[in-house]
Design an enzyme around this catalytic site. Sequence first.
Site, PDB file in Angstrom:
ATOM      1  N   PHE A  13      11.925 -16.040  -4.526  1.00  0.00           N
ATOM      2  CA  PHE A  13      11.265 -14.890  -5.138  1.00  0.00           C
ATOM      3  C   PHE A  13      10.097 -15.417  -5.964  1.00  0.00           C
ATOM      4  O   PHE A  13      10.273 -16.231  -6.862  1.00  0.00           O
ATOM      5  CB  PHE A  13      12.255 -14.125  -6.030  1.00  0.00           C
ATOM      6  CG  PHE A  13      11.639 -12.917  -6.669  1.00  0.00           C
ATOM      7  CD1 PHE A  13      11.566 -11.719  -5.976  1.00  0.00           C
ATOM      8  CD2 PHE A  13      11.109 -12.989  -7.957  1.00  0.00           C
ATOM      9  CE1 PHE A  13      10.977 -10.601  -6.559  1.00  0.00           C
ATOM     10  CE2 PHE A  13      10.521 -11.871  -8.542  1.00  0.00           C
ATOM     11  CZ  PHE A  13      10.454 -10.674  -7.842  1.00  0.00           C
ATOM     12  N   ILE A  14       8.908 -14.981  -5.623  1.00  0.00           N
ATOM     13  CA  ILE A  14       7.710 -15.391  -6.360  1.00  0.00           C
ATOM     14  C   ILE A  14       7.556 -14.425  -7.532  1.00  0.00           C
ATOM     15  O   ILE A  14       7.512 -13.208  -7.340  1.00  0.00           O
ATOM     16  CB  ILE A  14       6.455 -15.339  -5.454  1.00  0.00           C
ATOM     17  CG1 ILE A  14       6.677 -16.118  -4.147  1.00  0.00           C
ATOM     18  CG2 ILE A  14       5.224 -15.845  -6.205  1.00  0.00           C
ATOM     19  CD1 ILE A  14       6.766 -17.610  -4.295  1.00  0.00           C
ATOM     20  N   ARG A  53       0.142  -3.989  14.061  1.00  0.00           N
ATOM     21  CA  ARG A  53      -0.206  -2.581  14.302  1.00  0.00           C
ATOM     22  C   ARG A  53      -1.322  -2.188  13.354  1.00  0.00           C
ATOM     23  O   ARG A  53      -1.699  -2.968  12.491  1.00  0.00           O
ATOM     24  CB  ARG A  53       1.018  -1.720  14.007  1.00  0.00           C
ATOM     25  CG  ARG A  53       1.528  -2.019  12.568  1.00  0.00           C
ATOM     26  CD  ARG A  53       2.564  -1.063  12.090  1.00  0.00           C
ATOM     27  NE  ARG A  53       3.291  -1.540  10.949  1.00  0.00           N
ATOM     28  CZ  ARG A  53       2.944  -1.370   9.678  1.00  0.00           C
ATOM     29  NH1 ARG A  53       1.807  -0.749   9.378  1.00  0.00           N
ATOM     30  NH2 ARG A  53       3.682  -1.828   8.690  1.00  0.00           N
TER      31      ARG A  53
HETATM   32  P1  ADP Z   1       1.700  -0.580   5.639  1.00  0.00           P
HETATM   33  O1  ADP Z   1       1.734  -2.025   5.339  1.00  0.00           O
HETATM   34  O2  ADP Z   1       0.945  -0.192   6.842  1.00  0.00           O
HETATM   35  O3  ADP Z   1       1.353   0.167   4.453  1.00  0.00           O
HETATM   36  P2  ADP Z   1       4.387   0.313   5.346  1.00  0.00           P
HETATM   37  O4  ADP Z   1       5.302  -0.819   5.055  1.00  0.00           O
HETATM   38  O5  ADP Z   1       4.038   1.264   4.278  1.00  0.00           O
HETATM   39  O6  ADP Z   1       3.153  -0.298   6.063  1.00  0.00           O
HETATM   40  O7  ADP Z   1       4.949   1.133   6.571  1.00  0.00           O
HETATM   41  C1  ADP Z   1       4.218   2.141   7.186  1.00  0.00           C
HETATM   42  C2  ADP Z   1       5.170   3.056   7.875  1.00  0.00           C
HETATM   43  O8  ADP Z   1       5.840   2.389   8.906  1.00  0.00           O
HETATM   44  C3  ADP Z   1       6.247   3.612   6.996  1.00  0.00           C
HETATM   45  O9  ADP Z   1       6.555   4.883   7.486  1.00  0.00           O
HETATM   46  C4  ADP Z   1       7.401   2.656   7.206  1.00  0.00           C
HETATM   47  O10 ADP Z   1       8.606   3.292   6.899  1.00  0.00           O
HETATM   48  C5  ADP Z   1       7.240   2.385   8.675  1.00  0.00           C
HETATM   49  N1  ADP Z   1       7.691   1.056   9.091  1.00  0.00           N
HETATM   50  C6  ADP Z   1       7.115  -0.126   8.784  1.00  0.00           C
HETATM   51  N2  ADP Z   1       7.743  -1.148   9.378  1.00  0.00           N
HETATM   52  C7  ADP Z   1       8.766  -0.615  10.082  1.00  0.00           C
HETATM   53  C8  ADP Z   1       9.800  -1.159  10.917  1.00  0.00           C
HETATM   54  N3  ADP Z   1       9.936  -2.484  11.148  1.00  0.00           N
HETATM   55  N4  ADP Z   1      10.661  -0.296  11.477  1.00  0.00           N
HETATM   56  C9  ADP Z   1      10.554   1.020  11.249  1.00  0.00           C
HETATM   57  N5  ADP Z   1       9.611   1.586  10.489  1.00  0.00           N
HETATM   58  C10 ADP Z   1       8.728   0.792   9.904  1.00  0.00           C
HETATM   59  P1  ADP Z   2       7.978  -5.058   4.396  1.00  0.00           P
HETATM   60  O1  ADP Z   2       8.140  -5.466   5.818  1.00  0.00           O
HETATM   61  O2  ADP Z   2       9.014  -4.125   3.926  1.00  0.00           O
HETATM   62  O3  ADP Z   2       6.569  -4.649   4.097  1.00  0.00           O
HETATM   63  P2  ADP Z   2       7.330  -7.537   3.024  1.00  0.00           P
HETATM   64  O4  ADP Z   2       7.855  -8.874   3.410  1.00  0.00           O
HETATM   65  O5  ADP Z   2       5.912  -7.266   3.374  1.00  0.00           O
HETATM   66  O6  ADP Z   2       8.273  -6.423   3.594  1.00  0.00           O
HETATM   67  O7  ADP Z   2       7.525  -7.355   1.448  1.00  0.00           O
HETATM   68  C1  ADP Z   2       7.290  -6.124   0.825  1.00  0.00           C
HETATM   69  C2  ADP Z   2       6.972  -6.362  -0.645  1.00  0.00           C
HETATM   70  O8  ADP Z   2       8.057  -7.028  -1.296  1.00  0.00           O
HETATM   71  C3  ADP Z   2       5.764  -7.237  -0.905  1.00  0.00           C
HETATM   72  O9  ADP Z   2       4.549  -6.534  -0.867  1.00  0.00           O
HETATM   73  C4  ADP Z   2       6.076  -7.796  -2.278  1.00  0.00           C
HETATM   74  O10 ADP Z   2       5.743  -6.876  -3.296  1.00  0.00           O
HETATM   75  C5  ADP Z   2       7.575  -7.959  -2.253  1.00  0.00           C
HETATM   76  N1  ADP Z   2       7.942  -9.321  -1.833  1.00  0.00           N
HETATM   77  C6  ADP Z   2       8.165  -9.740  -0.573  1.00  0.00           C
HETATM   78  N2  ADP Z   2       8.489 -11.055  -0.535  1.00  0.00           N
HETATM   79  C7  ADP Z   2       8.468 -11.487  -1.811  1.00  0.00           C
HETATM   80  C8  ADP Z   2       8.747 -12.749  -2.448  1.00  0.00           C
HETATM   81  N3  ADP Z   2       9.113 -13.823  -1.764  1.00  0.00           N
HETATM   82  N4  ADP Z   2       8.631 -12.824  -3.802  1.00  0.00           N
HETATM   83  C9  ADP Z   2       8.293 -11.725  -4.528  1.00  0.00           C
HETATM   84  N5  ADP Z   2       8.029 -10.524  -3.988  1.00  0.00           N
HETATM   85  C10 ADP Z   2       8.123 -10.383  -2.652  1.00  0.00           C
END
Ligand code: ADP
Ligand code: ADP
Length: 462
Positions: A202-203, A292
């Site tokens: 966790f950063i 995407r």
């Molecule tokens: P962005 O980085 O484009 O802002 P979000 O994390 O907010 O992406 O996700 C955008 C939309 O896609 C949301 O409705 C989220 O619930 C959906 N979503 C993102 N990744 C997945 C996944 N792996 N499976 C299902 N829904 C996803």
């Molecule tokens: P998702 O697929 O749901 O978007 P991400 O891996 O992009 O998942 O992480 C979503 C959010 O969670 C990041 O934008 C950040 O705020 C937090 N996060 C993810 N990984 C870390 C980490 N290793 N340390 C601290 N915060 C994190």
Amino acid sequence: MFKRILIANRGEIALRILRACREMEIETVAVYSTADADALSVQLATHAVCIGPARAADSYLNQRAILTAALATGCDAVHPGYGFLSENAEFADACRQAGLAFIGPSGDTIRRAGSKATACALMRRAGVPTVPGSDGPVADADTALGIAEQVGYPVLLKASAGGGGRGIRRVNEPAELPAAFEQASAEASACFGDGQMYLEKFIVDPRHIEFQILADAHGNTLHLGDRDCSVQRRNQKLIEEAPARVLTPALREEMGAAAVRAAQAVEYENAGTVEFLLDRDGRFYFMEMNTRIQVEHGITEMITGIDLVREQIRIAAGLPLSRRQEDIVLTGHAIECRVNAEDPAANFRPCPGTASFVHFPGGCGVRVDSGLYSGCTLPPYYDSLAAKILTWAPTRLEAIRRMRRALEELTIEGFSTNAELSHLVLYHPDYVRGACTTAFLETHLEELVGWSRKVSEGESSV
Ligand code: ADP
Ligand code: ADP
Ligand code: MG
């Protein structure tokens, strides 16, 4: 060029794709569930096909129904938008096997980049810095305990197939780990049909910085600059801006080059996003790649003047990129506020409903992407995103002021939204200074909600 594209999505992104198609003189087929029969995209598309009942599993995730609709209406391509089937490798393959172009990368690329566990391992090999963590998926809580011991607490458990901030748990000490593992894995199974977990350090107090990538089928890969998406709740973005204020030109170049390397490492084609965490010491780490179009793509369009959906379609049609890296110029500053039907005072509980009256802001430098209109209903079955308000201005401060006045003009009656909270954030000294990390919103929520109560009770103004 394609003659007719099926838009396998709903809401604002379906409309966004439809608009690009119309400007390119490509016909569109909208698909909709019974809950979305009155959607704007359904009204504006060349053809519309009902693909099933409200539940996403029965409609927007129903691959067979979508493919049948595409073939029956004579489409030659499918645009998946974001969410739903957009990062589904089997769907990308199935489209191509049916003779339809999938507007996105190949199924194999999605498989390489889509799993956080696989992607991080690939990135390490490609020399892209990653957060210290497990090399591939973590089988069970015991294995996780061993890896956590090596990388040091606090750690983060993440759904390997995750998205939208779901399936993520912070673990501060070993005693918390077994329960967190069970919960996160169960949430991942429920949300993504895949309980596989990944573990990383966790950063503390990082910024979320991401790079927009475009890559064509002819071996050209470039980036369109960066976005800062640190203003988040529950690990989900609320306010984004481009370019990121914190990046120096040198760091932007270094991270941009790493983002391009990351895309090349998974043989990326089409538009995609490489997400990084930037820590307090200026070190950056690859976090994940989204294969995407991204929700917040519009702010990049505003500072580059490039229509990303148009580029996606051109790339899928086999055309080469029309620009080189040195042609990309970032001009001015853009901000996006996501307006969700949710109640910030009740832990951001979604509260969709019927929008009895809607008025959107306009004027110089304001863009609104939304499927909402007066009298329409936001169904409870899907995402709570109601509208995206975007502003552009020559400087960051002007873009902030423009966003404040845009949100003041916005009226949505019928359900509560987070718009007022975002408006308050735009006045917070940390936001104005550009000092927000991903911890900002949760740290200041009480304070912001308190301000909001004072304002609505007329006690003081901000
Ligand atoms: P962005 O980085 O484009 O802002 P979000 O994390 O907010 O992406 O996700 C955008 C939309 O896609 C949301 O409705 C989220 O619930 C959906 N979503 C993102 N990744 C997945 C996944 N792996 N499976 C299902 N829904 C996803
Ligand atoms: P998702 O697929 O749901 O978007 P991400 O891996 O992009 O998942 O992480 C979503 C959010 O969670 C990041 O934008 C950040 O705020 C937090 N996060 C993810 N990984 C870390 C980490 N290793 N340390 C601290 N915060 C994190
Ligand atoms: Mg992410």
